[in-house]
Design an enzyme around this catalytic site. Structure first.
Site, PDB file in Angstrom:
ATOM      1  N   ILE A  10       0.853  -1.178   0.000  1.00 10.43           N
ATOM      2  CA  ILE A  10       0.000   0.000   0.000  1.00 10.43           C
ATOM      3  C   ILE A  10       0.898   1.240   0.000  1.00 10.43           C
ATOM      4  CG2 ILE A  10      -1.677   1.307   1.374  1.00 10.43           C
ATOM      5  CD1 ILE A  10      -2.471  -1.454   2.624  1.00 10.43           C
ATOM      6  N   GLY A  11       0.637   2.154  -0.921  1.00  9.07           N
ATOM      7  CA  GLY A  11       1.394   3.401  -0.956  1.00  9.07           C
ATOM      8  C   GLY A  11       2.721   3.342  -1.685  1.00  9.07           C
ATOM      9  N   ALA A  12       3.078   2.194  -2.259  1.00  8.49           N
ATOM     10  CA  ALA A  12       4.396   2.072  -2.891  1.00  8.49           C
ATOM     11  C   ALA A  12       4.506   2.840  -4.202  1.00  8.49           C
ATOM     12  CB  ALA A  12       4.735   0.599  -3.121  1.00  8.49           C
ATOM     13  N   ASP A  84      -2.521  -3.021 -12.329  1.00  8.86           N
ATOM     14  CA  ASP A  84      -2.175  -2.321 -11.091  1.00  8.86           C
ATOM     15  C   ASP A  84      -2.488  -3.267  -9.934  1.00  8.86           C
ATOM     16  OD1 ASP A  84      -1.865  -0.622  -8.965  1.00  8.86           O
ATOM     17  OD2 ASP A  84      -3.469   0.747  -9.527  1.00  8.86           O
ATOM     18  N   ARG A 150      -0.343  10.718  -0.639  1.00  8.85           N
ATOM     19  CA  ARG A 150      -1.502  10.573  -1.511  1.00  8.85           C
ATOM     20  C   ARG A 150      -2.801  11.010  -0.831  1.00  8.85           C
ATOM     21  NH1 ARG A 150      -2.012   4.143  -2.813  1.00  8.85           N
ATOM     22  NH2 ARG A 150      -2.786   3.360  -0.813  1.00  8.85           N
TER      23      ARG A 150
END
Length: 222
Positions: A10-12, A84, A150
């Protein structure tokens, strides 16, 4: 024909890398279902009592599995597509939530049966799995920084830090020892910022290009 999945925490930065690679290939991105996912905010914000009563973690994994299966079916019948996150990583997330007690053993068994049935359906398609995973790894500090950047409000709660760290701490091991669907190209996001540094974006695309050439896969990369 190349099918590429972008994997990572998550968030990479998976979406940014997916769009970068897809643009270089002149193809489409199949996105993770986040914006239209009604369960995702509830998974992050519900109390433990609500999680237990409503079974949000299990429902979220079923929602992701359903959308991912549709994406992978669409991607595997076309040319040079980019996913994705992959359907294979969903299992890892489900297993972690089972380990944390958020998903029961019975729910996890049901999930695995459904996943296995879905994967059997892929046998009817021209391709059964992706060609390459571009795996984004990095330090926990970098992951937290990017989650913050983000700006999704439901991801910012300090109570989520233990959950993020549990996911992060086992991700590299899962990719290295349990992911066998395709070859893997590892990108250290501590050293790459494809959004703010064009030279990093060019370098990443060149690495993908070289890897595909090494695999004898022809694409339209640059």
């Amino acid at each position: 024909m190349a099918i590429i999945v972008i994997g990572g925490m998550i968030g990479a930065g998976k979406t940014s890398v997916a769009e970068l690679v897809a643009n270089a290939l002149g193809t489409e991105v199949f996105y993770e279902n986040v914006d239209d996912n009604d369960i995702l905010p509830l998974f992050y914000t519900a109390s433990e009592e609500e999680q237990e009563a409503k079974r949000y973690p299990f429902l979220l994994q079923l929602e992701f599995l359903s959308s991912r299966f549709k994406n992978i079916k669409d991607a595997l019948i076309n040319q040079n597509n980019v996913l994705d996150r992959s359907i294979y990583e969903d299992w890892y997330f489900c297993k972690i939530n089972n380990k944390l007690g958020r998903i029961s053993d019975t729910e996890f068994k049901i999930y695995e049966k459904l996943l296995n049935n879905m994967m059997e359906e892929l046998e009817e398609l021209p391709k059964k799995s992706p060609d390459l995973m571009v795996y984004l790894t990095g330090s926990f500090d970098t992951i937290l920084h990017r989650i913050g950047l983000r700006g999704r409000e439901f991801e910012q709660d300090q109570g989520l830090m233990d959950y993020y760290h549990t996911l992060w701490s086992g991700y590299d091991d899962w990719v290295e020892n349990y992911y066998h669907a395709s070859q893997v190209l590892v990108i250290n996001i501590d050293e790459f910022d494809v959004v703010n540094r064009p030279e990093d974006a060019d370098r990443l695309i060149k690495m993908v290009e070289n890897k595909l050439v090494e695999m004898n896969i022809e694409t339209s990369v640059y």
